[in-house]
Each structure stands twice: as C-alpha cells, then as structure tokens.
Design a protein around this motif. Structure first.
Motif, PDB file in Angstrom:
ATOM      1  N   ASP A 180      -4.374   5.373   0.331  1.00 31.27           N
ATOM      2  CA  ASP A 180      -5.666   4.669   0.370  1.00 31.27           C
ATOM      3  C   ASP A 180      -6.052   4.109  -0.991  1.00 31.27           C
ATOM      4  OD1 ASP A 180      -5.980   5.062   2.993  1.00 31.27           O
ATOM      5  OD2 ASP A 180      -7.484   6.656   2.845  1.00 31.27           O
ATOM      6  N   LYS A 214       0.820  -1.206   0.000  1.00 25.58           N
ATOM      7  CA  LYS A 214       0.000   0.000   0.000  1.00 25.58           C
ATOM      8  C   LYS A 214       0.866   1.273   0.000  1.00 25.58           C
ATOM      9  CE  LYS A 214      -4.102   1.592   2.262  1.00 25.58           C
ATOM     10  NZ  LYS A 214      -5.352   1.297   2.825  1.00 25.58           N
ATOM     11  N   SER A 246      -1.524   1.384  -4.681  1.00 26.43           N
ATOM     12  CA  SER A 246      -0.637   0.348  -4.144  1.00 26.43           C
ATOM     13  C   SER A 246       0.164  -0.232  -5.308  1.00 26.43           C
ATOM     14  CB  SER A 246      -1.439  -0.719  -3.405  1.00 26.43           C
ATOM     15  OG  SER A 246      -2.512  -1.159  -4.190  1.00 26.43           O
TER      16      SER A 246
END
Ligand SMILES: [Zn+2]
Length: 201
Positions: free
Chosen positions: A9, A6, A12
């Motif tokens: 949010d 990640k 990734s």
C-alpha cells in the motif's frame, strides 16, 4: 511517463532501464512526504514523480549518474545522501549515521559500506530495504573485486537490519530474500586471502 509498480500500500517503484541506463526508483508514501530512493536518469521518471501531489524527499543511494542523474528535474523538498555523493550533488543532508523518521511509516536511512561506491546509503521501511548497487563489486585493474574489509562491514550492517527483503537495483528480480543476498556476500567473503585487501571475482 514511467510505470509505477506497486509493492505494498505504501511502497512502489519504477523499474530500471538499460537504454538509457537508469536505476530502479523506490517510492514510499508517507503521511506528509513521498520518499524516493534514487531518482534515476531516464527522462520519463521525473515526469511520473512530479505528478505525485505531495512534497518529495529523495534518498540517493550513491553518486553514479544512473541513480542521481534526474536530481535537478524532480521537485524536491529535501535530499539525503552520503558524504561522497554530496561532492557530486552539492546539496542535501549528509547521512553520516542512522536517521529515523516517522511519517506514518517508519523510515530508516543508513550509511552502507560498499565496494561498489563510496558513500552508499540504504533505506529501510518495515520488511523492505532498498540497497541500490551497494552489494555489487567494483573494477580494479580491469578485474572485478570486492574490498575485503569493506565487505565485512557491509555484511555486519545488513545483518542488523530487520527487513526480510532486499531491493537490489538493476537486478532482474529486484526484490530478493535477505538470506539469499547475505549468503552470496558471505560466500564471497569466505574466499578472501587474508594477505590481500581485495577479493578477486
Ligand atoms: Zn552504481
């Protein structure tokens, strides 16, 4: 299964590997789609990507097999790639100009002049820009070099981006400050001989 690391949010990635040679794979979560940047070549990558329950679009940075080798193994809605990459993939939408998508996150896909590979494409999301191998050199007559005019165009495109961080495939650090990359490329460009097309490293 490949590990998904990640960054934010929404962003990734799957780390590059050397054996088999497989590029870093960016994964951006939009509201409607997952946007992958490259699909890698390691067989563990599609297993991880196909587990994500959302339709997926792939942006392919360039035609080298470590970046697009898994193209047939990932369930994809749409593919975005450069004209030269299209010759190898035989499918997808050619990115001949800047594309902008609003998928809950703003996605910017752009052609990126590159000495490393013709038809390179980048993808920018906010502070982050995935550049694949586009900032790398190429080999000519067994020597490492940049094409001077292509490098000049590449620097101009990178300077227009608003991203503060550049994601460089295969780089041990992967996420690097924009200014650091631009300084390196400008340093190389400053070494050009105006009488020669190539800058030998
Ligand atoms: Zn490459």
């Amino acid at each position: 299964m490949a590990e998904i690391i990640k960054i934010t949010d929404r962003i990734s990635y799957i780390k590059a590997t050397d054996n088999p040679l497989s590029a870093d794979v960016g994964i951006v979560e939009g509201d409607e789609f997952i946007w992958t940047f490259d699909v890698g070549a390691d067989e563990s990558v599609p297993i991880s990507l196909n587990k994500i329950q959302k339709p997926k679009n792939a942006v392919i940075s360039h035609f080298h097999p470590d970046h697009m080798g898994n193209l047939e193994h990932v369930n994809l809605n749409e593919i975005y790639l450069g004209a030269n990459t299209f010759k190898y993939a035989n499918r997808g939408i050619i990115v001949g100009e800047d594309f902008f998508f609003d998928d809950g996150v703003k996605i910017h896909i752009f052609p990126l002049p590159s000495s490393h590979a013709k038809g390179s494409v980048g993808m920018e999301i906010g502070d982050y820009a995935f550049l694949g191998d586009a900032t790398y050199a190429t080999m000519k007559q067994g020597r490492i070099c940049y094409n001077a005019s292509v490098l000049k165009e590449e620097i101009a495109v990178l300077k227009k981006l608003s991203a503060k961080l550049f994601l460089i495939s295969h780089d041990e650090k992967f996420i690097r400050p924009r200014e650091e990359i631009l300084a390196e490329l400008e340093e190389i460009y400053s070494k050009r001989n105006p009488k020669e097309s190539f800058i030998w490293i």
